[in-house]
Scaffold this motif. Structure first.
Motif, PDB file in Angstrom:
ATOM      1  N   ALA A 269      55.682 110.239  -3.935  1.00 32.95           N
ATOM      2  CA  ALA A 269      55.127 110.495  -2.715  1.00 32.95           C
ATOM      3  C   ALA A 269      55.890 111.975  -1.907  1.00 32.95           C
ATOM      4  N   GLY A 270      57.169 111.306  -1.660  1.00 34.15           N
ATOM      5  CA  GLY A 270      58.025 112.531  -1.015  1.00 34.15           C
ATOM      6  C   GLY A 270      58.263 112.414   0.257  1.00 34.15           C
ATOM      7  N   TYR A 271      57.540 111.185   0.861  1.00 32.94           N
ATOM      8  CA  TYR A 271      57.230 110.743   2.081  1.00 32.94           C
ATOM      9  C   TYR A 271      57.432 109.114   2.250  1.00 32.94           C
ATOM     10  N   HIS A 272      58.043 108.615   3.450  1.00 32.92           N
ATOM     11  CA  HIS A 272      58.125 107.184   3.451  1.00 32.92           C
ATOM     12  C   HIS A 272      56.908 106.444   3.246  1.00 32.92           C
ATOM     13  N   LEU A 273      56.842 105.316   2.609  1.00 32.69           N
ATOM     14  CA  LEU A 273      55.595 104.791   2.398  1.00 32.69           C
ATOM     15  C   LEU A 273      55.794 103.268   3.090  1.00 32.69           C
ATOM     16  N   LEU A 274      55.013 103.074   4.053  1.00 33.13           N
ATOM     17  CA  LEU A 274      55.157 101.930   4.782  1.00 33.13           C
ATOM     18  C   LEU A 274      55.088 100.627   3.583  1.00 33.13           C
ATOM     19  N   SER A 275      55.625  99.331   4.017  1.00 36.23           N
ATOM     20  CA  SER A 275      55.505  98.499   2.822  1.00 36.23           C
ATOM     21  C   SER A 275      55.818  97.078   3.824  1.00 36.23           C
ATOM     22  N   ILE A 276      55.563  95.858   3.397  1.00 36.35           N
ATOM     23  CA  ILE A 276      55.958  94.700   3.869  1.00 36.35           C
ATOM     24  C   ILE A 276      57.456  94.374   3.609  1.00 36.35           C
ATOM     25  N   PRO A 277      58.327  94.029   4.412  1.00 36.45           N
ATOM     26  CA  PRO A 277      59.732  93.718   3.989  1.00 36.45           C
ATOM     27  C   PRO A 277      59.775  92.560   3.072  1.00 36.45           C
ATOM     28  N   VAL A 278      60.796  92.915   2.233  1.00 32.15           N
ATOM     29  CA  VAL A 278      60.908  91.689   1.302  1.00 32.15           C
ATOM     30  C   VAL A 278      61.386  90.358   1.974  1.00 32.15           C
ATOM     31  N   SER A 279      61.963  90.623   3.098  1.00 31.03           N
ATOM     32  CA  SER A 279      62.220  89.167   3.799  1.00 31.03           C
ATOM     33  C   SER A 279      60.813  88.233   4.150  1.00 31.03           C
ATOM     34  N   GLN A 280      59.727  88.771   4.267  1.00 27.42           N
ATOM     35  CA  GLN A 280      58.666  88.125   4.140  1.00 27.42           C
ATOM     36  C   GLN A 280      58.264  87.724   2.624  1.00 27.42           C
ATOM     37  N   THR A 281      58.771  86.511   2.445  1.00 27.24           N
ATOM     38  CA  THR A 281      58.703  86.085   1.037  1.00 27.24           C
ATOM     39  C   THR A 281      57.347  85.766   0.775  1.00 27.24           C
ATOM     40  N   ALA A 282      56.472  85.314   1.637  1.00 28.57           N
ATOM     41  CA  ALA A 282      54.974  84.846   1.358  1.00 28.57           C
ATOM     42  C   ALA A 282      54.216  85.766   0.803  1.00 28.57           C
ATOM     43  N   TYR A 283      54.714  87.104   1.088  1.00 31.59           N
ATOM     44  CA  TYR A 283      53.947  88.330   0.749  1.00 31.59           C
ATOM     45  C   TYR A 283      54.444  88.844  -0.950  1.00 31.59           C
TER      46      TYR A 283
END
Length: 374
Positions: A269-283
């Motif tokens: 991508a070359g830019y930041h991709l938003l994602s769910i934090p790994v701390s949200q273990t249910a996802y």
């Protein structure tokens, strides 16, 4: 050849319309007095034009496009050829748009595909079977939009005595309707109102002139549109110019999973991709799909939470797309919530990147996911 030809009928036309901006009008001469509108005949004319395009064995077309909107102002002229077995060639003849520079060429012989970027001086190439995704996301989306205009909207014949570039034409008013928006996959957020001018002799489109919600106007002239005529097979071969780099298309998946990792997607991508934090273990992130040619890719993060799956799609080409639905405040901007069948989609633009979360989720669930992205 149906679908392959249909996909290139108006490629840059609707790509620009949806992803770049609106365009200014053009000079269409027509009789000052119009007959009583006739919806049935208008829809019949559009259906006949669509049928002519779908059943053609070959196509040669030139598209003249002018854009003038909040984000982009410029002109574009492209030429396209297409025959059966997936053979196609599209050339950007003139352009003032940096997204599609003059000299850009995309060629497929049905087995191999080449994309030449004259600015980067790079030719990307690879087997069609492995790189169909480089154009599939655009073309599938475009095809749905074209089908929406020609078959899913309300069509009304408003003039049988219009004229376009010396051709006698029918003027057919077209408009999307709420009841029809879900009829064409991918067209639910495409709201338009305008006119299609159809040649009275050939029953082929001469001009498409639309007002697109959120953008403004789009006008496209087709000075050349020839079907079912012999096409030189040499058009579907490509020899890279001297001095350019020849590279394989960036990998969009692995042989085992068909997806890439978030780290690989981030690098592409070359830019930041938003994602769910790994701390949200249910996802659980199942992987990332990357569709599109380099520089215009859309990255889809596929998640699962229990028995529920959903996707987060991100890309600069998704930014500021027209949309209809419920407006709501989200992450410091305005988002749109829309529903097609059992799928709800939350759409917004953040730092020049368009983001869509889609799945069989409630409004509250979509908003909660959006707010946890980092």
């Amino acid at each position: 050849m149906s679908r392959n030809l249909w996909r290139v009928v108006l490629p840059f036309t609707f790509l620009l319309m949806l992803l770049l901006a609106a365009c200014g009008g053009s000079n269409t001469s027509q009789a000052p007095a119009k007959p009583t509108p006739t919806p049935v005949q208008g829809q019949q004319l559009l259906t006949r034009a669509a049928q002519n395009l779908r059943t053609a064995k070959t196509l040669h077309a030139i598209f003249d496009i002018t854009t003038a909107g909040p984000g982009v102002n410029g002109t574009l002229k492209t030429e396209a050829w297409n025959v059966s077995q997936g053979k196609s060639r599209t050339v950007v003849l003139q352009s003032t748009l940096s997204q599609l520079p003059a000299g850009s060429i995309t060629v497929s012989n049905g087995k191999q595909i080449w994309h030449y970027d004259p600015v980067k001086k790079i030719v990307y190439t690879g087997p069609v079977s492995e790189n169909a995704a480089t154009s599939q996301d655009q073309n599938e989306f475009i095809m749905n939009i074209v089908q929406s205009v020609f078959t899913h909207g309300n069509a009304t014949l408003v003039s049988s005595s219009a004229g376009v570039n010396g051709h006698d034409a029918y003027e057919v008013h077209v408009a999307s309707t709420a009841s029809r928006q879900s009829a064409g996959a991918g067209s639910g957020n495409f709201n338009y109102d305008g006119d299609v001018y159809i040649d009275k002799t050939s029953t082929l489109p001469l001009r498409v002139k639309l007002t697109v919600q959120g953008f403004g106007q789009v006008t496209v002239d087709l000075p050349t549109l020839i079907l079912n005529q012999p096409v030189n097979e040499s058009l579907f071969t490509f020899v890279p110019p001297a001095g350019v780099k020849v590279l394989p298309f960036p990998k969009t998946g692995t042989s085992n999973t068909g997806t890439i990792t978030l780290a690989q997607a981030q690098q592409q991508a070359g830019y930041h991709l938003l994602s769910i934090p790994v701390s949200q273990t249910a996802y659980k992130l199942q992987g990332v799909d990357a569709l599109g040619a380099p520089g215009s890719q859309v990255f889809t993060l596929n998640y699962i939470n229990g028995n529920t799956t959903f996707a987060i799609s991100e890309g600069k080409s998704l930014a500021n797309l027209p949309g209809s639905g419920q407006q709501l405040s989200l992450r410091g901007t305005t988002a749109t919530l829309s529903t097609v069948g059992s799928t709800m989609t939350l759409t917004w633009t953040e730092k020049g990147v368009g983001i869509q979360i889609a799945g069989s989720l409630s409004k509250d669930e979509l908003v909660a996911i959006a707010n946890m992205l980092s």
